[in-house]
Design a protein around this motif. Structure first.
Motif, short mmCIF file in Angstrom:
data_model
loop_
_atom_site.label_atom_id
_atom_site.label_comp_id
_atom_site.label_asym_id
_atom_site.label_seq_id
_atom_site.Cartn_x
_atom_site.Cartn_y
_atom_site.Cartn_z
N ARG A 185 0.95 -1.67 0.22
CA ARG A 185 -0.27 -0.65 -0.28
C ARG A 185 0.71 1.43 0.04
O ARG A 185 1.86 1.45 0.50
CB ARG A 185 -0.65 0.02 0.90
CG ARG A 185 -0.27 0.12 2.45
CD ARG A 185 -0.52 0.14 3.35
NE ARG A 185 -0.62 -1.17 3.84
CZ ARG A 185 -0.84 -2.01 5.55
NH1 ARG A 185 -1.13 -1.45 6.47
NH2 ARG A 185 -0.88 -2.89 5.33
N PRO A 186 0.26 2.59 -0.21
CA PRO A 186 0.98 3.46 -0.31
C PRO A 186 1.01 3.94 1.08
O PRO A 186 0.46 3.46 1.69
CB PRO A 186 0.50 4.92 -1.27
CG PRO A 186 -0.91 4.18 -0.92
CD PRO A 186 -1.33 2.34 -1.11
N PRO A 187 2.00 4.56 1.72
CA PRO A 187 2.22 5.53 2.75
C PRO A 187 0.51 6.16 3.57
O PRO A 187 0.76 6.65 4.36
CB PRO A 187 3.52 6.16 2.97
CG PRO A 187 4.33 6.53 1.56
CD PRO A 187 3.36 5.16 -0.06
N VAL A 188 0.94 6.81 1.89
CA VAL A 188 -0.57 7.93 1.73
C VAL A 188 -1.31 7.60 0.92
O VAL A 188 -0.94 7.31 -0.32
CB VAL A 188 0.06 9.41 1.88
CG1 VAL A 188 -1.06 10.96 2.44
CG2 VAL A 188 1.26 9.23 3.06
N PRO A 189 -2.08 7.28 0.85
CA PRO A 189 -3.22 7.06 -0.39
C PRO A 189 -3.52 7.97 -1.33
O PRO A 189 -3.02 9.31 -0.39
CB PRO A 189 -4.22 6.27 0.50
CG PRO A 189 -4.32 6.40 1.90
CD PRO A 189 -2.92 6.81 2.11
N GLY A 190 -3.21 7.94 -2.50
CA GLY A 190 -3.21 9.14 -3.40
C GLY A 190 -1.98 9.96 -3.77
O GLY A 190 -1.81 10.60 -4.35
N LEU A 191 -1.09 9.42 -3.43
CA LEU A 191 0.29 9.91 -3.04
C LEU A 191 0.44 10.13 -4.48
O LEU A 191 0.39 9.50 -5.75
CB LEU A 191 1.47 9.02 -2.99
CG LEU A 191 2.36 9.86 -2.33
CD1 LEU A 191 2.24 10.50 -1.38
CD2 LEU A 191 3.53 8.60 -1.54
N GLU A 192 0.96 11.46 -5.09
CA GLU A 192 1.36 11.36 -6.68
C GLU A 192 3.11 11.87 -7.05
O GLU A 192 3.43 11.96 -5.49
CB GLU A 192 1.77 12.97 -6.82
CG GLU A 192 1.49 13.31 -8.38
CD GLU A 192 0.61 14.53 -8.40
OE1 GLU A 192 1.61 14.98 -9.65
OE2 GLU A 192 0.65 15.27 -8.04
N GLN A 193 3.09 10.68 -7.49
CA GLN A 193 4.98 9.84 -8.10
C GLN A 193 5.31 10.26 -9.05
O GLN A 193 4.83 10.11 -10.05
CB GLN A 193 4.96 8.39 -6.96
CG GLN A 193 4.89 8.30 -5.61
CD GLN A 193 5.38 7.34 -6.00
OE1 GLN A 193 5.37 6.03 -6.82
NE2 GLN A 193 5.61 6.71 -4.57
N HIS A 194 6.21 10.94 -9.67
CA HIS A 194 7.24 11.13 -10.98
C HIS A 194 8.57 11.09 -10.73
O HIS A 194 9.49 10.74 -9.74
CB HIS A 194 7.50 12.85 -11.39
CG HIS A 194 6.25 13.11 -11.00
ND1 HIS A 194 5.86 14.10 -12.30
CD2 HIS A 194 5.33 14.04 -10.25
CE1 HIS A 194 4.71 14.76 -12.02
NE2 HIS A 194 3.89 14.44 -10.71
N LEU A 195 8.58 9.37 -12.00
CA LEU A 195 9.88 8.46 -11.30
C LEU A 195 10.24 8.91 -12.60
O LEU A 195 9.94 8.44 -14.19
CB LEU A 195 9.26 6.92 -11.16
CG LEU A 195 10.78 6.03 -10.61
CD1 LEU A 195 9.83 5.24 -10.29
CD2 LEU A 195 11.08 5.88 -12.06
N TRP A 196 11.77 9.88 -12.26
CA TRP A 196 12.72 9.39 -13.77
C TRP A 196 14.00 8.84 -13.74
O TRP A 196 14.22 8.56 -12.68
CB TRP A 196 12.97 11.55 -13.82
CG TRP A 196 13.67 11.50 -14.74
CD1 TRP A 196 13.97 11.02 -15.86
CD2 TRP A 196 14.60 12.67 -14.73
NE1 TRP A 196 14.85 11.95 -16.92
CE2 TRP A 196 14.98 12.64 -15.84
CE3 TRP A 196 15.33 13.34 -13.84
CZ2 TRP A 196 16.36 13.45 -16.17
CZ3 TRP A 196 15.88 14.43 -13.62
CH2 TRP A 196 16.52 14.83 -15.58
N VAL A 197 13.60 8.00 -14.61
CA VAL A 197 14.86 6.40 -14.61
C VAL A 197 16.72 7.62 -14.87
O VAL A 197 16.40 7.70 -16.24
CB VAL A 197 14.63 5.61 -15.14
CG1 VAL A 197 15.52 4.84 -15.66
CG2 VAL A 197 13.33 4.87 -14.58
N LEU A 198 17.08 7.60 -14.37
CA LEU A 198 18.33 8.15 -14.29
C LEU A 198 19.73 7.51 -15.71
O LEU A 198 20.50 7.83 -16.21
CB LEU A 198 19.60 8.78 -13.54
CG LEU A 198 18.50 10.18 -12.98
CD1 LEU A 198 19.39 10.04 -12.09
CD2 LEU A 198 18.12 11.00 -13.90
#
Length: 194
Positions: free
Chosen positions: A133-146
């Motif tokens: 589960r997420p630590p906070v429901p509805g958490l927005e994440q932007h994941l950028w692979v370097l």
């Protein structure tokens, strides 16, 4: 990167983290059994983490953050010695999940009222992290692979990401981060509270 402490000398971050976890539980008036039931974690695991007898895994911290309504960065920021508006690269807190090899660097200066934060993650080839589960429901994440490749599953949809790719998602349920290799994966995760 932190080195594993000796058995007689627990890691100072683990000691502060354990104390903060015990404080959060006490603030709610919960026993270890109460927290174990809410988090779906054994009482003995919680007790050992609070006493810094073991270094908690990323999955355990994620479950505890969900119960306490915090992101992992907020929790880890609460155990840092002193917040500052600028955190130099050499002073950015690094935490390692020794079980999986996952290394997490808190890039953003810690602050209790953060709504957004940057985290650098490193996964060794073959590493597979699953969060129930997420630590906070509805958490927005932007994941950028370097560097490298990363397979991310969110909301039941798998995403194969390569160097330079960016995934934006709002997390409501389980997520999984897997590094298929052949090399390690390094990425930036921007987290925004709802």
């Amino acid at each position: 990167m932190r080195h594993a402490p000796d058995a007689e000398d627990p890691d100072p971050v683990d000691v502060r983290l354990g104390a903060r976890l015990a404080e959060l539980r006490a603030e709610r008036g919960w026993t270890l059994d109460d927290l174990a039931e809410r988090a779906g974690v054994s009482r003995s695991t919680l007790s050992r983490a609070e006493r810094a007898e073991t270094s908690p895994t990323a999955a355990l911290l994620n479950r505890l953050c969900a119960v306490h309504g915090r992101t992992m960065s907020q929790l880890l920021g609460e155990v840092e010695a002193r917040p500052a508006p600028v955190v130099r690269a050499a002073d950015q807190p690094v935490w390692e999940d020794r079980a999986s090899g996952f290394v997490r660097r808190s890039v953003s200066p810690p602050h209790a009222g953060l709504r957004g934060e940057l985290v650098e993650g490193r996964l060794p080839a073959g590493a597979d992290l699953a969060y129930d589960r997420p630590p906070v429901p509805g958490l927005e994440q932007h994941l950028w692979v370097l560097e490298g490749a990363l397979e991310v599953t969110a909301d039941g949809t798998a995403h194969a990401l390569d160097t330079g790719d960016c995934l934006r998602t709002r997390v409501w349920g389980p997520t999984r981060f897997r590094c298929p290799g052949p090399g390690d994966a390094r990425y930036v995760l921007a987290v925004v509270l709802p």
